[in-house]
Design a protein around this motif. Structure first.
Motif, mmCIF file in Angstrom:
data_model
loop_
_atom_site.group_PDB
_atom_site.id
_atom_site.type_symbol
_atom_site.label_atom_id
_atom_site.label_comp_id
_atom_site.label_asym_id
_atom_site.label_seq_id
_atom_site.Cartn_x
_atom_site.Cartn_y
_atom_site.Cartn_z
ATOM 1 N N UNK A 137 19.674 24.115 -17.555
ATOM 2 C CA UNK A 137 18.437 24.721 -18.069
ATOM 3 C C UNK A 137 17.352 23.663 -18.251
ATOM 4 N N UNK A 138 17.722 22.472 -18.747
ATOM 5 C CA UNK A 138 16.659 21.481 -18.938
ATOM 6 C C UNK A 138 16.214 20.881 -17.608
ATOM 7 N N UNK A 139 17.121 20.817 -16.617
ATOM 8 C CA UNK A 139 16.682 20.382 -15.273
ATOM 9 C C UNK A 139 15.650 21.347 -14.703
ATOM 10 N N UNK A 140 15.935 22.633 -14.880
ATOM 11 C CA UNK A 140 15.005 23.643 -14.355
ATOM 12 C C UNK A 140 13.685 23.622 -15.110
ATOM 13 N N UNK A 141 13.770 23.404 -16.408
ATOM 14 C CA UNK A 141 12.555 23.362 -17.212
ATOM 15 C C UNK A 141 11.657 22.210 -16.734
#
Lengths: 236, 309
Positions: free
Chosen positions: A93-97
């Protein structure tokens, strides 16, 4: 998830930033030639942390209104991207964010982001096999990717699993998780084939009534607004 | 559903029936009830017992021990609790227009028990405009129509019209469901399918509505540990043309069951006076038996279909 009644400096900063974004969204589109008033308040550690929490949504007024972002906002967002690249142990999720922020900066013409980053899409296969509950939870975290006309592998999975996203909306409303309800509802406004029986339009109004005092909830609801039925003409 | 999962589902029903038989004295009437409750108050559990035993015989997936327990429970209820049906007559004479004796009697009649004097009263009631006009919840009106049909009488209100007045007929917003609406949903399905006998009795819109949203409600009431409503929702699932036989819901439901077979209604098992405990958990335990029989039957039917495919 933050506990009700506890306010950390970060929580307060995120709320303040979200309030500013909502204000910019509701004030309508400015002239394409003039930039938005800045929504960010500073590039100190707290300011950058708040930007990282909201991610690409910080720049959402410029994206949705197709106007120039405030140079100060671009600068703060770029600084956040440069200062906090996802580490090797970062969650998907933080990579995508991070990816969404970099893409948005590039789309808005931020010079550093445009030239300095190779920005391949992170892996999205992990979303495919999640049960509907987990999928809806993750999509809620990634709601900054739910922007009209902005495609991604995550958006592709949301399109393929529309019923599961809709179930996540029902689950969130039933449990009074207004942030997740608003975020999944925001995704649903972008998806075709949402079951009519969901009652999405009234559902979003219900979320606004019950949970709209939270500026992060209000932000998602504002993001959902331009493509609600009857306002879908400008959708790309 | 794997063989182990099917076994788990089946085991829930075996335990539930053992508990119901061991606690059969809990099915009891109140001969001198306080004026604010009334004599008919305690008939409902007896009627529910008969309905579920009938399902058990119908589905034919019970072992010989289960079938024997069910038959003995029914005989006990008819002979000891209802005094061969005479208590139903007394109830009818106490409250002549009440539909309760009729509702309790129909499943017993279908299982071969008979009380002609009550049947005369039922037929007389059915002639009254007052009976058709009785102000009951839409889902109960739907149920009364189904009981009338099964008894051989014309439904006081055509089924389609009765169904049209229920919550579920409108396919409403699934996020508005609360516990009360949940029970309205389950009973609408019970009446439309004759307690799971006729899954084809569901209108296509209802089947679609449940296909979409029942998984959310199962997930929700599992987390809320409302075992009574969860059990009824598992029955609803087994009434669908293509049941999910939701593994997580069944595992949670089975884990809530006590070693002696009792199923708590909500959260942990209560303690206290045995009659009070019975009154709290008899219904969820009956529902456990009901859900188990139907889901086992559907799982076995699916297995048979796969084997012959």
């Amino acid at each position: 998830m933050e506990q009700p009644g506890t306010t950390t400096p970060l929580t307060g900063a995120v709320r303040e930033l979200a309030t500013q974004v909502v204000s910019a969204l509701t004030s309508g589109g400015h002239s394409p030639m003039s930039a938005h008033t800045p929504v960010t308040v500073g590039d100190d550690e707290l300011g950058l942390a708040a930007v990282r929490v909201l991610g690409a949504d910080v720049l959402l007024p410029a994206v949705l209104h197709r106007t120039l972002p405030a140079p100060a906002d671009l600068a703060v967002c770029e600084k956040a991207v440069l200062a906090y690249p996802p580490g090797p142990d970062a969650s998907p999720a933080s990579r995508w964010s991070h990816w969404a922020m970099v893409r948005t900066l590039a789309d808005l013409g931020a010079p550093t982001a445009h030239t300095s980053f190779e920005n391949p899409e992170p892996d999205a296969a992990w979303l495919e096999d999640l049960p509907w509950q987990g999928l809806a939870h993750q999509l809620a975290l990634l709601a900054a990717l739910a922007v009209p006309g902005a495609d991604s592998a995550v958006a592709g999975i949301a399109r393929r699993r529309t019923v599961d996203v809709a179930r996540g909306f029902v689950r969130a409303v039933r449990r009074r998780g207004w942030l997740q309800a608003a975020a999944t509802g925001r995704w649903l406004t972008l998806l075709d084939d949402v079951p009519d029986t969901l009652g999405l339009d009234a559902g979003l109004a219900f979320v606004a009534l019950m949970g709209g005092d939270d500026p992060r909830v209000a932000l998602h609801l504002q993001a959902a607004r331009p493509v609600l039925p009857g306002a879908a003409a400008g959708r790309t | 559903m794997t063989p182990a999962a099917t076994r788990l589902v089946h085991t829930v029903g075996v335990g539930a029936l053992e508990w119901l038989h061991a606690h059969r004295d809990g099915f009891r009437l109140e001969p001198d009830p306080p004026p604010d409750t009334g004599f008919l108050e305690r008939f409902k559990p007896v009627g529910e017992l008969a309905v579920i035993c009938k399902v058990l015989f119908r589905e034919g997936v019970a072992g010989s021990r289960q079938a024997d327990l069910a038959r003995r429970l029914l005989d006990h209820a008819w002979r000891e609790v209802l005094d061969g049906g005479r208590m139903l007559v007394r109830g009818q004479r106490t409250e002549p227009l009440s539909p309760i004796p009729f509702e309790v009697y129909v499943p017993f009649r279908e299982l071969g028990y008979s009380q002609p004097e009550l049947e005369d009263a039922i037929r007389l009631n059915h002639r009254l405009d007052s009976w058709a006009g009785l102000e009951v919840l839409p889902v109960r009106r739907l149920g009364l129509g189904a009981f009338e049909r099964r008894f051989g009488l014309a439904p006081s209100l055509p089924q389609e019209e009765a169904f049209g007045r229920t919550w579920l007929a409108r396919s409403p917003e699934p996020w508005t469901v609360d516990t009360r609406v949940g029970y309205d949903i389950t009973h609408t399905i019970f009446h439309l399918t004759d307690w799971g006998e006729n899954p084809g009795g569901l209108p296509a819109a209802v089947t679609e509505h449940l296909r979409l949203w029942l998984p959310v409600w199962l997930d929700d009431w599992l987390d809320l540990e409302r075992w009574d409503l969860l059990g009824e929702l598992l029955v609803v699932d087994a009434c669908l043309p293509d049941p999910t036989l939701d593994a997580a819901a069944w595992e949670g439901f089975a884990a809530a069951q006590q070693a002696d077979g009792a199923m708590p209604a909500l959260g942990p098992m209560p303690d206290g006076d045995p009659d009070d405990v019975f009154d709290v958990v008899y219904h969820s335990t009956l529902v456990a038996a009901f859900a188990s029989v139907l889901a086992t039957s559907r799982a076995l039917a699916r297995l048979t279909a796969e084997a012959s495919a």
